[in-house]
Enzyme design. Structure first.
Site, PDB file in Angstrom:
ATOM      1  N   ASP A  51     -19.906   7.326 -34.192  1.00  0.00           N
ATOM      2  CA  ASP A  51     -19.345   6.575 -32.833  1.00  0.00           C
ATOM      3  C   ASP A  51     -18.755   7.695 -31.913  1.00  0.00           C
ATOM      4  O   ASP A  51     -19.118   7.622 -30.661  1.00  0.00           O
ATOM      5  CB  ASP A  51     -18.143   5.782 -33.343  1.00  0.00           C
ATOM      6  CG  ASP A  51     -18.439   4.565 -34.110  1.00  0.00           C
ATOM      7  OD1 ASP A  51     -18.498   3.732 -33.388  1.00  0.00           O
ATOM      8  OD2 ASP A  51     -18.616   4.711 -35.164  1.00  0.00           O
ATOM      9  N   GLU A  73     -15.615   3.187 -25.353  1.00  0.00           N
ATOM     10  CA  GLU A  73     -14.822   2.391 -26.270  1.00  0.00           C
ATOM     11  C   GLU A  73     -13.962   3.648 -26.958  1.00  0.00           C
ATOM     12  O   GLU A  73     -12.598   2.781 -27.234  1.00  0.00           O
ATOM     13  CB  GLU A  73     -15.617   1.641 -27.246  1.00  0.00           C
ATOM     14  CG  GLU A  73     -14.870   1.260 -28.165  1.00  0.00           C
ATOM     15  CD  GLU A  73     -15.664   0.282 -29.265  1.00  0.00           C
ATOM     16  OE1 GLU A  73     -14.990  -0.670 -29.917  1.00  0.00           O
ATOM     17  OE2 GLU A  73     -16.759   0.659 -29.586  1.00  0.00           O
ATOM     18  N   ASP A 109     -20.800   1.443 -25.029  1.00  0.00           N
ATOM     19  CA  ASP A 109     -20.476   1.285 -26.419  1.00  0.00           C
ATOM     20  C   ASP A 109     -21.316   2.339 -27.350  1.00  0.00           C
ATOM     21  O   ASP A 109     -22.509   1.884 -27.650  1.00  0.00           O
ATOM     22  CB  ASP A 109     -20.662   0.098 -27.140  1.00  0.00           C
ATOM     23  CG  ASP A 109     -19.779  -0.327 -28.285  1.00  0.00           C
ATOM     24  OD1 ASP A 109     -19.492   0.674 -28.916  1.00  0.00           O
ATOM     25  OD2 ASP A 109     -19.486  -1.637 -28.506  1.00  0.00           O
ATOM     26  N   ILE A 137     -21.558   3.245 -30.355  1.00  0.00           N
ATOM     27  CA  ILE A 137     -22.176   2.367 -31.385  1.00  0.00           C
ATOM     28  C   ILE A 137     -21.408   0.761 -31.398  1.00  0.00           C
ATOM     29  O   ILE A 137     -20.354   0.710 -31.776  1.00  0.00           O
ATOM     30  CB  ILE A 137     -21.806   2.837 -32.941  1.00  0.00           C
ATOM     31  CG1 ILE A 137     -22.274   4.227 -33.152  1.00  0.00           C
ATOM     32  CG2 ILE A 137     -22.239   1.993 -34.011  1.00  0.00           C
ATOM     33  CD1 ILE A 137     -22.569   4.754 -34.647  1.00  0.00           C
ATOM     34  N   ASP A 138     -22.385   0.075 -31.105  1.00  0.00           N
ATOM     35  CA  ASP A 138     -21.745  -1.312 -31.084  1.00  0.00           C
ATOM     36  C   ASP A 138     -22.173  -1.989 -32.537  1.00  0.00           C
ATOM     37  O   ASP A 138     -23.510  -2.116 -32.884  1.00  0.00           O
ATOM     38  CB  ASP A 138     -22.606  -2.282 -29.803  1.00  0.00           C
ATOM     39  CG  ASP A 138     -22.062  -3.644 -29.764  1.00  0.00           C
ATOM     40  OD1 ASP A 138     -20.808  -3.722 -30.310  1.00  0.00           O
ATOM     41  OD2 ASP A 138     -22.696  -4.615 -29.381  1.00  0.00           O
ATOM     42  N   THR A 170     -20.366  -0.953 -35.544  1.00  0.00           N
ATOM     43  CA  THR A 170     -20.031   0.071 -36.324  1.00  0.00           C
ATOM     44  C   THR A 170     -19.954  -0.425 -37.941  1.00  0.00           C
ATOM     45  O   THR A 170     -20.562   0.376 -38.763  1.00  0.00           O
ATOM     46  CB  THR A 170     -18.389   0.602 -36.167  1.00  0.00           C
ATOM     47  OG1 THR A 170     -18.584   1.215 -34.823  1.00  0.00           O
ATOM     48  CG2 THR A 170     -18.251   1.926 -36.970  1.00  0.00           C
ATOM     49  N   ASP A 197     -19.329  -4.628 -24.752  1.00  0.00           N
ATOM     50  CA  ASP A 197     -19.732  -5.254 -25.775  1.00  0.00           C
ATOM     51  C   ASP A 197     -20.766  -6.296 -25.035  1.00  0.00           C
ATOM     52  O   ASP A 197     -21.689  -6.798 -26.000  1.00  0.00           O
ATOM     53  CB  ASP A 197     -18.830  -6.044 -26.698  1.00  0.00           C
ATOM     54  CG  ASP A 197     -18.011  -5.122 -27.577  1.00  0.00           C
ATOM     55  OD1 ASP A 197     -18.437  -4.277 -28.095  1.00  0.00           O
ATOM     56  OD2 ASP A 197     -16.645  -5.428 -27.595  1.00  0.00           O
TER      57      ASP A 197
END
Length: 326
Positions: A45, A68, A121, A123-124, A126, A267
């Site tokens: 991330d 994020e 994001d 890593i959308d 996680t 998101d």
């Protein structure tokens, strides 16, 4: 094509971040910690956010990048910082610790949501990433509160079910130009479009894997009211938007379990434009367009509904019957 430079930079940045994530997935264990909101954050991330932010700032200095993650996580966990720095240096060997922290923390700066900005994001999904399942690197460019460009890097997405070894794909869209996908490991770009289903008995809906993220029970009641027979397709992250955009599903439902919860812009921004440019429609559960001009949250929207467009109003009517007009 409009936004030619922006799209080229965004695709390259998301590809580099996707490859960083895949590098982490090669490890036997994935280092992660729990944030204050009890959600997980991994080395991938933080590394992904640094890689994308650095490339965007180089190409478009002065344009905000709303992300994020924050550098506080790295400051509080030195072992994590050292691992992230090592990962990012594999792509940018000149970066030092201070520049890494600055890049990650750039996403936490104040910004004007009515002006031009990127939202990321890194890593959308996680939890999906930690399970080595579906996740997405999601990047969108917004102007005047509207997504005008979106890229979804989906490293574990299989474009061809007959060849599962060739997994990994990008989905991208520019406002007014359509939606496209291409394999992560090279190949031709191909236009994508939502399905043409109007018979609810043939429709399939997507929802989040995690029960904590969405009200699965109410989703099922909505599906029952519509006469949907197929079991829900549960996928982590904005990969659900990608599946809808290429016709793998007809509906995406997301009603948070808490009535006070409001979605984050990163998101949904990239997924929204990809679905809309593929011919679909995205709204909240009241049928209102998503408001990306109010800050980091979709403060005026409750629930997310994305469909192929043809059945959107019927799904909204079922939502009103099950959830109520509010």
């Amino acid at each position: 094509m409009k936004y030619k430079k922006e799209l080229a930079v965004a695709l390259a940045a998301v590809e580099n971040a996707s490859r960083l994530c895949l590098k982490v997935l090669e490890q036997s264990s994935i280092s992660s910690v729990e944030k204050e909101d009890r959600s997980p954050v991994s080395v991938a991330d933080l590394g992904s956010q640094a890689v994308v932010t650095l490339e965007l700032l180089k190409a478009f200095p002065g344009v905000p990048v709303v992300g994020e993650e924050e550098a506080d996580t790295l400051v509080a966990h030195r072992h994590l910082k050292e691992m992230v720095l090592s990962l990012v240096r594999q792509q940018n060997d000149s970066i030092d610790e201070s520049r890494l922290l600055e890049a990650v923390d750039y996403g936490a700066r104040e910004f004007d949501p009515g002006e031009r900005f990127w939202t990321l994001d890194p890593i959308d999904g996680t939890k999906g990433f930690l399970r080595r399942e579906q996740f997405a690197v999601a990047l969108a460019l917004l102007e005047n509160g509207e997504p005008v460009l979106g890229v979804l890097g989906c490293p574990n997405f299989v474009l061809d079910d007959t060849d599962p070894s060739g997994k990994g794909a990008f989905f991208y869209a520019v406002r007014g130009e359509g939606a496209f996908c291409k394999p992560l490991n090279g190949g031709k770009d191909a236009a994508v479009g939502v399905d043409g289903i109007t018979d609810m008995a043939s429709a399939r809906f997507c929802e989040s894997v995690e029960k904590a993220h969405a009200a699965h029970g109410k989703h099922q009641r909505i599906a029952d009211a519509l006469g949907i027979r197929a079991a829900p397709c549960r996928i982590d992250s904005q990969v659900k938007y990608a599946a809808l955009a290429r016709g793998d599903a007809s509906i995406y439902l997301r009603l948070p379990r808490s009535s006070e919860y409001r979605e984050k812009i990163w998101d949904h921004a990239a997924g929204t434009i990809v679905v809309e440019e593929a011919g679909g429609r995205v709204s909240d559960f009241g049928g209102n367009p998503l408001r990306f001009d109010l800050g980091r949250k979709l403060a005026d929207n409750v629930g997310i509904l994305a469909t192929n467009g043809r059945i959107h109003d019927r799904v909204l009517a079922a939502i009103r019957d099950v959830v109520g007009p509010k």
